[in-house]
Design an enzyme around this catalytic site. Structure first.
Site, mmCIF file in Angstrom:
data_model
loop_
_atom_site.group_PDB
_atom_site.id
_atom_site.type_symbol
_atom_site.label_atom_id
_atom_site.label_comp_id
_atom_site.label_asym_id
_atom_site.label_seq_id
_atom_site.Cartn_x
_atom_site.Cartn_y
_atom_site.Cartn_z
ATOM 1 C CG ASP A 116 0.681 -0.957 -4.447
ATOM 2 O OD1 ASP A 116 1.296 -1.672 -5.262
ATOM 3 O OD2 ASP A 116 -0.434 -0.470 -4.687
ATOM 4 C CG ASP A 164 0.103 3.341 -1.694
ATOM 5 O OD1 ASP A 164 -0.344 3.741 -0.602
ATOM 6 O OD2 ASP A 164 -0.637 3.029 -2.654
ATOM 7 C CG ASP A 217 -4.491 1.484 0.347
ATOM 8 O OD1 ASP A 217 -5.434 0.850 0.859
ATOM 9 O OD2 ASP A 217 -4.666 2.464 -0.399
#
Length: 312
Positions: A215, A88, A90
């Site tokens: 992440d 992930d 982000d």
């Protein structure tokens, strides 16, 4: 709720979820009225779509893991079979000027996230020999990369943590590659296993270039829930859009344009707070109590962000 009606109409007419082995996945749903329901299982994508049309959740997630009994509530009894490797990227985790200055979806921040996603894919393929199964625009401020190759499915949390450390360059010491020769500094490069000479060179010159901002909690969790590709992100009203790796070479504006699902019509929005800033492709300047007629996708976005309220 008007937004819920828009979601339902989209799922009824256009929904196309992109999930492998749906019968082995756990599903979770968060609803507009609040609350989250987990441990749901479906035998087919059509069964899932029927449920989504009927219940119209705000958020839809599936497990990264494959289970023998995905609908079992007791995690110990689910029968874990393996899990995709999920990354992930982000904007919330990117320490760039564009991502720091706003927590909303901005083209500038998404460009930074796209650059990080491309860097990750280069390392996965070039250094680790792993080919992403799926690349997805999250529908918000980043991208999800799914790896489903057989050799990664049974990696435990410890092994995934070691991979995270490698990608984030934990413990990397640039001074190992620099020696003094008189008054000069000489940079030494040694080809390491995995062919990561180029990344080492970048890291010596700028340590930040070596680190990939993923992440870490998402990647090391072998039971992680991830947003369903092809579903609507309930924070933005944008599609969690499956992409090709070639799409990541295009302008990020093209990706966002494809992720806008509510393109027709306008809606009235009453602002519940003073707001000034860039949102998606628009610049907004409004005072608390102002009423503006906005493109449907933008009004829905602002309501989901609790900046305003749509009304008839």
């Amino acid at each position: 709720m008007i937004v819920e009606v828009f979601f339902r109409n989209f799922y009824r007419n256009y929904a196309k979820f992109d999930i492998d082995a749906v019968e082995k996945r756990e599903f979770a749903f968060q609803y507009f009225e609040g609350g989250i329901v987990r441990h749901r299982a479906f035998k087919t994508l059509e069964e899932l779509k029927k449920f989504v049309i009927e219940k119209t959740p705000r958020h839809i997630y599936h497990s990264s893991a494959y289970y023998e009994r995905p609908g079992e509530e007791d995690m110990e009894r689910k029968g874990w079979l393996g899990a995709d490797l999920i990354f992930d990227i982000d904007g919330d985790h990117l320490d760039t000027e564009a991502c720091r200055e706003s927590k909303l979806v901005s083209i500038a921040c998404l460009n930074d996230a796209k650059e990080e996603a491309n860097k990750l894919i280069d390392v996965l393929t070039g250094e680790l020999g792993l080919k992403p199964r799926r690349v997805v625009f999250s529908g918000n401020r980043g991208f999800h990369i799914h790896v489903s190759e057989e050799e990664v499915l049974t990696l435990g949390a410890k092994e995934r943590r070691e991979l995270v450390n490698y990608l984030k360059a934990v413990g990397f010491d640039p001074s190992r590659f620099v020696v003094k020769k008189g008054r000069k500094k000489v940079v030494l490069y040694e080809e390491e296993v995995g062919g990561n000479l180029f990344r080492i060179r970048q890291g010596v010159e700028d340590p930040r270039a070596l680190k990939i901002e993923i992440d870490e909690v998402v990647t090391q969790d072998i039971h992680r829930l991830i947003r369903v590709p092809g579903s609507i992100n309930g924070k933005t009203g944008l599609l969690a859009l499956p992409l090709s790796q070639q799409d990541l070479e295009k302008d990020v504006e093209q990706i966002v344009e494809r992720a806008i699902v509510f393109k027709k019509g306008n809606l009235k929005l009453r602002f519940n707070k003073t707001f000034e800033g860039a949102v998606l492709f628009e610049k907004i300047n409004a005072r608390e109590g102002d009423v503006k007629v906005l493109p449907a996708y933008l009004a829905i976005y602002l309501e989901l962000q609790e900046i305003g309220k749509i009304y008839d």
